[in-house]
Scaffold this active site. Structure first.
Site, PDB file in Angstrom:
ATOM      1  N   GLU A 136       7.818  -2.402   1.429  1.00 16.18           N
ATOM      2  CA  GLU A 136       7.052  -3.365   1.653  1.00 16.18           C
ATOM      3  C   GLU A 136       8.025  -4.506   1.701  1.00 16.18           C
ATOM      4  O   GLU A 136       9.177  -4.501   1.568  1.00 16.18           O
ATOM      5  CB  GLU A 136       6.232  -3.424   0.391  1.00 16.18           C
ATOM      6  CG  GLU A 136       5.276  -2.524  -0.020  1.00 16.18           C
ATOM      7  CD  GLU A 136       4.063  -2.379   1.050  1.00 16.18           C
ATOM      8  OE1 GLU A 136       3.553  -3.434   1.589  1.00 16.18           O
ATOM      9  OE2 GLU A 136       4.205  -1.554   1.631  1.00 16.18           O
ATOM     10  N   GLU A 142      -8.047   3.020   6.387  1.00 16.61           N
ATOM     11  CA  GLU A 142      -7.441   4.470   6.284  1.00 16.61           C
ATOM     12  C   GLU A 142      -5.849   4.078   6.245  1.00 16.61           C
ATOM     13  O   GLU A 142      -5.428   4.932   5.243  1.00 16.61           O
ATOM     14  CB  GLU A 142      -7.739   5.293   7.328  1.00 16.61           C
ATOM     15  CG  GLU A 142      -7.303   6.673   7.383  1.00 16.61           C
ATOM     16  CD  GLU A 142      -7.904   7.254   6.292  1.00 16.61           C
ATOM     17  OE1 GLU A 142      -9.093   7.567   6.319  1.00 16.61           O
ATOM     18  OE2 GLU A 142      -7.148   7.926   5.318  1.00 16.61           O
ATOM     19  N   THR A 188       6.761  -3.871  11.306  1.00 18.57           N
ATOM     20  CA  THR A 188       6.844  -2.439  11.467  1.00 18.57           C
ATOM     21  C   THR A 188       5.493  -1.625  11.962  1.00 18.57           C
ATOM     22  O   THR A 188       5.698  -0.854  12.852  1.00 18.57           O
ATOM     23  CB  THR A 188       7.201  -1.694  10.040  1.00 18.57           C
ATOM     24  OG1 THR A 188       8.549  -2.573   9.605  1.00 18.57           O
ATOM     25  CG2 THR A 188       7.566  -0.256  10.278  1.00 18.57           C
ATOM     26  N   ALA A 244      -0.741 -12.458  16.539  1.00 14.77           N
ATOM     27  CA  ALA A 244      -0.565 -13.656  15.723  1.00 14.77           C
ATOM     28  C   ALA A 244       0.709 -12.984  14.788  1.00 14.77           C
ATOM     29  O   ALA A 244       0.500 -11.941  14.404  1.00 14.77           O
ATOM     30  CB  ALA A 244      -1.556 -14.060  14.794  1.00 14.77           C
ATOM     31  N   LYS A 287      -2.951   1.402  -4.257  1.00  9.29           N
ATOM     32  CA  LYS A 287      -3.573   2.585  -3.768  1.00  9.29           C
ATOM     33  C   LYS A 287      -4.307   3.612  -4.725  1.00  9.29           C
ATOM     34  O   LYS A 287      -5.359   4.034  -4.180  1.00  9.29           O
ATOM     35  CB  LYS A 287      -2.318   3.483  -2.988  1.00  9.29           C
ATOM     36  CG  LYS A 287      -1.741   2.864  -1.975  1.00  9.29           C
ATOM     37  CD  LYS A 287      -0.197   3.619  -1.328  1.00  9.29           C
ATOM     38  CE  LYS A 287       0.283   2.842  -0.253  1.00  9.29           C
ATOM     39  NZ  LYS A 287       1.601   3.407  -0.205  1.00  9.29           N
ATOM     40  N   GLY A 330      11.910   1.063   7.516  1.00 11.84           N
ATOM     41  CA  GLY A 330      10.367   0.460   7.769  1.00 11.84           C
ATOM     42  C   GLY A 330       9.483   1.055   6.714  1.00 11.84           C
ATOM     43  O   GLY A 330       8.231   0.850   6.851  1.00 11.84           O
ATOM     44  N   GLY A 336      -0.373   6.255   4.325  1.00 11.95           N
ATOM     45  CA  GLY A 336       0.166   6.515   5.828  1.00 11.95           C
ATOM     46  C   GLY A 336      -0.684   6.967   6.781  1.00 11.95           C
ATOM     47  O   GLY A 336      -1.664   6.801   6.907  1.00 11.95           O
ATOM     48  N   GLY A 373       6.023   4.221   7.263  1.00 15.29           N
ATOM     49  CA  GLY A 373       6.666   4.073   8.465  1.00 15.29           C
ATOM     50  C   GLY A 373       5.638   3.509   9.657  1.00 15.29           C
ATOM     51  O   GLY A 373       4.518   3.755   9.525  1.00 15.29           O
ATOM     52  N   ASP A 393       2.518  -0.850  -5.440  1.00 14.87           N
ATOM     53  CA  ASP A 393       1.899  -0.397  -4.260  1.00 14.87           C
ATOM     54  C   ASP A 393       1.375   0.852  -4.728  1.00 14.87           C
ATOM     55  O   ASP A 393       0.178   1.143  -4.128  1.00 14.87           O
ATOM     56  CB  ASP A 393       3.076  -0.116  -3.158  1.00 14.87           C
ATOM     57  CG  ASP A 393       2.774   0.427  -1.652  1.00 14.87           C
ATOM     58  OD1 ASP A 393       2.025  -0.359  -1.210  1.00 14.87           O
ATOM     59  OD2 ASP A 393       2.905   1.722  -1.707  1.00 14.87           O
TER      60      ASP A 393
END
Ligand code: NAP
Ligand code: HSE
Length: 438
Positions: free
Chosen positions: A197, A136, A21, A51, A212, A194, A141, A311, A208
């Site tokens: 996770e 960042e 994504t 990769a 953060k 998207g 996001g 996203g 998640d």
């Protein structure tokens, strides 16, 4: 647009680990905006390898000759300037980033899970090898949030960071609140868009957000904070009935991340949990996959950051910003800021945090019941702000909203209410955030 001096500089060689994504968008933008990015970085950015796991997958916009499944060979080829890690997970991402730094490459990553679990190892490797570590995109996001904390607000004293940092859960809670949508259907939609996770449990169980929150707390309080220091409750326990009850009272339910300095200024409490937020609060207006974070600092007061939290394209925007920043550093022979942990505050449990609760009790509507229940709150030093009774007879519900108290006192109150003879059941308990006053 290409600046002539820039175009004459030897290109910075860039490697991409992962083309899902986020990686797919990064690859597209690196090629499509190559001229402008080169002018801004000070040298052309040349993508020399990508990769992935499955080399047979069609990857529109990526030169097939760049695709490999040998990520280690790519990061250790010796001439790479910037490795962009957007594969996710702990391993092999950590080994690859460490190998890349040992080989002299700077690293740009969106991997909050790894940063929150073992960021110290990455920082130490960056320091030892004289390279940059930028991340960042790992929090919120597209929203510029980490650089403001690392740079713009670094002269201030941050007291509190509070916000919505997971797009998937905010998307789900918004649809449940506004459309009465079914949890499983909305999660599937968030995955298709998207936002989620690879394993969406990370989103809905709060891992998640906790990762953060740990990253934000580390930067805000100049202290090493890992995901293990974060109190975590996900959103899977939030029911349609909770959402409806919150709406009735003028609240909306959000999954919040909070990091705050303790009263003695020697500790930090970091927590992630669902909370009721008044509809009049700016966080209540943060819908779908958008994120918003408030930073409260001594001199700045309250600063709000808002934007798309998940996203491919929004996240790629943050990754590209880091690539340009690292590119500039490489061109000028400088490095960006390293880890700052000098304050070394003690991560403390949620028990000492000041929170307020909303409690929904099923009680019998008999004389004296309200007084007995109020006494349980009083005995634990918890002051009641609002009480509302609905129904009567044997099936009355009592909705109680408290003033601020320590989370420990509130938890003890709930435990005692569960055992109180006048309480038939504790139907719902949720923290309340964003209300002014005590
Ligand atoms: P994704 O769509 O699952 O893509 C992962 C990519 O990495 C795929 O191309 C996959 O290869 C590749 N990959 C995975 N394991 C690999 C391995 N062992 N060796 C080689 N390649 C491997 O994930 P994503 O959503 O782009 O997220 C990537 C990272 O960005 C994660 O750390 C995530 O937390 C973070 N992030 C995501 C978002 C978001 O909104 N999606 C926002 C902020 C941060 P195949 O294509 O062959 O499977
Ligand atoms: N899964 C994450 C979210 C991606 O929904 O917020 C952005 O970090």
């Amino acid at each position: 647009m290409t600046d002539h001096t820039t175009a004459e500089r030897p290109p910075l060689k860039v490697v991409l680990l992962g083309a899902g994504t986020v990686g797919q968008e990064v690859a597209r933008l690196l090629v499509e905006n190559g001229g402008d990015l080169a002018a801004r970085a000070g040298a052309p950015l040349e993508l020399v390898g990508v990769a992935v796991r499955d080399t047979a997958k069609v990857r529109p916009g990526i030169d097939p000759s760049l695709i490999t499944d040998d990520a280690l060979a790519l990061v250790t080829r010796g001439d790479v300037d910037i490795v962009i890690e957007v594969m996710g997970g702990i391993e092999p991402a950590r080994t690859l980033m460490l190998a890349a730094m040992s080989a002299g490459a700077s690293v740009v990553t969106a991997n909050k899970a790894l940063l929150a679990e073992d960021g110290a190892t990455l920082y130490m490797a960056a320091e030892a090898n004289g390279v940059d570590l930028y991340y960042e995109a790992s929090v919120a996001g597209a929203i510029p949030l980490l650089r403001p904390l690392r740079e713009s607000l670094v002269g201030d004293n941050v007291r509190r960071v509070l916000g919505i940092v997971n797009g998937t859960t905010n998307f789900i809670l918004t649809k449940m609140d506004e459309q009465g949508a079914d949890y499983a259907d909305v999660l599937a939609e968030a995955q298709a868009l998207g936002f989620a996770e690879a394993d969406p449990t990370a989103d809905v169980e709060g891992f998640d957000s906790a990762a953060k929150a740990a990253i934000l707390a580390g930067l805000a309080f100049h202290t090493r904070v890992t995901i293990n220091d974060v109190h975590r409750e996900g959103m899977t326990g939030v029911t349609a009935a909770d959402i409806a009850a919150a709406r009735d009272m003028g609240f909306v339910i959000k999954l919040l991340a909070v990091a705050e300095l303790t009263d003695d200024e020697q500790g930090v409490v970091v927590r992630v949990h669902p909370a009721m937020v008044p509809r009049s609060h700016p966080l209540a207006a943060v819908r779908e996959a958008f994120n918003a974070v408030f930073v409260e600092a001594d001199s700045a007061g309250q600063v709000m950051f808002y934007g798309r939290g998940a996203g491919g394209a929004p996240t790629a925007s943050a990754v590209l910003g880091d690539i340009v920043a690292v590119g500039r550093n490489r061109v000028s022979g400088r490095r960006g800021p390293g880890e700052s942990t000098y304050a070394d505050l003690e991560p403390r449990s949620i028990a000492s945090a000041y929170t307020r609760y909303y409690v929904n009790l099923q009680v019998a509507d008999r004389p004296g019941v309200l007084a007995t229940i109020a006494q349980v709150f009083a005995d634990n030093g918890v002051s009641i702000q609002v009480v509302r009774q609905d129904g009567s007879g044997d099936h009355a519900s009592l909705l109680v909203r408290t003033h601020l108290a320590t989370d420990e006192a509130l938890q003890r109150t709930i435990d005692l209410l569960r055992e109180a003879p006048s309480v038939r059941s504790v139907v719902g308990v949720m923290r309340v955030e964003g209300e002014a006053g005590p």
